[in-house]
Design an enzyme around this catalytic site. Structure first.
Site, PDB file in Angstrom:
ATOM      1  CE1 TYR A  90       2.946  -4.894 -16.325  1.00 45.89           C
ATOM      2  CE2 TYR A  90       2.898  -6.379 -14.045  1.00 45.89           C
ATOM      3  CZ  TYR A  90       3.417  -5.223 -14.786  1.00 45.89           C
ATOM      4  OH  TYR A  90       4.472  -4.518 -14.291  1.00 45.89           O
ATOM      5  CG  ASP A 105       5.191  -5.789  -9.082  1.00 44.42           C
ATOM      6  OD1 ASP A 105       4.832  -4.847  -8.440  1.00 44.42           O
ATOM      7  OD2 ASP A 105       5.131  -5.745 -10.306  1.00 44.42           O
ATOM      8  CG  MET A 155       7.147  -4.285  -0.015  1.00 44.61           C
ATOM      9  SD  MET A 155       7.493  -2.843  -0.972  1.00 44.61           S
ATOM     10  CE  MET A 155       6.800  -3.487  -2.688  1.00 44.61           C
ATOM     11  N   PRO A 156       8.187  -7.155   1.753  1.00 44.43           N
ATOM     12  CG  PRO A 156       7.308  -9.399   1.379  1.00 44.43           C
ATOM     13  CD  PRO A 156       6.934  -8.104   1.584  1.00 44.43           C
ATOM     14  N   GLY A 210      10.411 -10.127  -4.403  1.00 45.80           N
ATOM     15  CA  GLY A 210       9.105 -10.529  -4.922  1.00 45.80           C
ATOM     16  C   GLY A 210       9.269 -11.205  -6.212  1.00 45.80           C
ATOM     17  CG  LEU A 211       6.795 -14.136  -9.438  1.00 49.80           C
ATOM     18  CD1 LEU A 211       8.091 -14.867 -10.016  1.00 49.80           C
ATOM     19  CD2 LEU A 211       5.681 -15.183  -9.345  1.00 49.80           C
ATOM     20  N   GLY A 212       7.796 -10.634 -10.009  1.00 46.41           N
ATOM     21  CA  GLY A 212       7.139 -10.066 -11.063  1.00 46.41           C
ATOM     22  C   GLY A 212       6.226 -10.813 -12.067  1.00 46.41           C
ATOM     23  CE  LYS A 257       3.410  -2.510 -10.964  1.00 45.59           C
ATOM     24  NZ  LYS A 257       3.463  -3.863 -11.423  1.00 45.59           N
ATOM     25  N   GLY A 309       4.095   2.688   7.356  1.00 48.15           N
ATOM     26  CA  GLY A 309       4.152   1.692   8.650  1.00 48.15           C
ATOM     27  C   GLY A 309       4.101   0.198   8.304  1.00 48.15           C
ATOM     28  CG  HIS A 340       1.513   0.582 -14.790  1.00 46.33           C
ATOM     29  ND1 HIS A 340       1.094  -0.715 -15.020  1.00 46.33           N
ATOM     30  CD2 HIS A 340       2.946   0.469 -14.822  1.00 46.33           C
ATOM     31  CE1 HIS A 340       2.007  -1.723 -15.580  1.00 46.33           C
ATOM     32  NE2 HIS A 340       3.146  -0.764 -15.306  1.00 46.33           N
TER      33      HIS A 340
END
Length: 331
Positions: free
Chosen positions: A56, A51, A18-19, A22-24, A85, A15, A118
């Site tokens: 990372y 994201d 989400m755009p 996006g930017l990773g 993640k 529901g 992930h």
């Protein structure tokens, strides 16, 4: 900003919206400070979807940037869609909530909009970067328990939605046997050279939103081989880019958006961050989409082979290549 309005949104099966662009932040940080700057530039330019991931190793920098833009009133927290993640060493059910809370603390936010497993590959508890004897590989029964712990996060308010990443058709099918909540998304590698049409169709049939990472073919990777075909140099991609007076990267991103994906190109370069978001304005013809579809080389770059069990897992077995090929999609 105008672009903020222009980025379309997709409604997830739980529901929330989400755009689609996006930017990773993977590989965003060979140098300290780059991530903070990149996120700030992106949000000021109209990006609303970021994201992230624990592995990372730059969540704290993302957090610094988020805190700054929110404090300065550039955006409100609820204007942003933030994903992070769960890494493989936290697949034990008792570790899931702690890992999530630790990510939130680093990101300096109260909740994430989306929390993903992930990869399906487990690692020994607490080992971030495994050695060959601390990789546990994929275990369907254990994964169902990890997912149960993910589901338990929803009522806590720490996450708005949950999903998976790097899951094949076969692994998703296994998960759905016991899942009470269907994953909201499956975030996987996908680009013109690795289109994954069957997995995309499968996800659609299950109401799972397909999110493409490495939409540009991961040009920034450190382990590229010299003979690997470079997507951004593809003559057809370049020809179409020239026609619209845009870059190859913009064509690669526009292609995935046209297929209905959510996509998250990474850049820390200001001009490219601004350039990439303009992909949402590129309108490709049906004929061009078809031409780009013929370029598929089924070229998986991200094999995660460093999470494979020695003498057990291969790219073919770990990614269920044969099983997924024979899987019959429901009409």
């Amino acid at each position: 900003t105008d672009l903020d309005m222009a980025v379309s949104k997709v409604k997830l099966n739980c529901g929330i919206e989400m755009p689609t662009y996006g930017l990773g932040t993977w590989l965003a940080d060979p140098f300290p400070g780059l991530t903070v700057n990149a996120i700030e530039i992106a949000i000021r330019a109209g990006y609303r979807h970021i994201d992230c991931a624990f592995i990372y190793q730059n969540e704290d920098e993302v957090g610094e940037a988020l805190e700054k833009v929110i404090k300065e009133g550039v955006v409100k927290r609820e204007d942003l869609f933030i994903t992070t993640k769960l890494w493989g060493c936290y697949h034990e059910p008792e570790d899931v909530e702690t890992a999530c809370r630790n990510s939130l603390q680093r990101l300096k936010i109260e909740y994430v909009d989306l929390f993903l497993i992930h990869t399906p590959f487990g690692i020994k508890q607490g080992e971030l970067f495994p050695s060959p004897n601390t990789v546990l590989g994929y275990d369907a029964n254990k994964m169902s328990k990890t997912w149960e712990a993910m589901e338990a996060l929803i009522p806590t308010g720490l996450v708005k939605s949950i999903g998976v990443s790097n899951f094949t058709i076969t692994k998703t099918e296994n998960l759905l046997k016991t899942a009470k909540i269907i994953p909201a998304v499956n975030q996987v590698e996908s680009n013109i050279y690795f289109q994954q049409p069957k997995l995309r169709q499968y996800c659609k049939s299950k109401g799972i939103t397909f999110v493409s990472y490495s939409p540009l073919g991961s040009p920034g990777r450190l382990d590229k081989s010299d003979d690997e075909p470079v997507l951004l140099d593809d003559p057809v991609v370049k020809e179409i880019a020239d026609k619209y007076k845009v870059t190859s990267a913009q064509i690669c991103i526009a292609f995935l958006l046209h297929l209905g994906d959510v996509t998250i190109p990474k850049s820390t370069d200001e001009s490219r961050i601004l350039e990439n978001i303009k992909s949402i304005e590129v309108k490709l013809s049906a004929e061009e989409i078809d031409r780009l579809k013929t370029l598929d080389k089924n070229l998986r770059i991200n094999t995660y082979d460093w999470l494979f069990r020695p003498d057990m897992d291969t790219v073919t077995s770990a990614w269920d290549v044969k099983e997924d090929e024979t899987f019959v999609l429901s009409k």
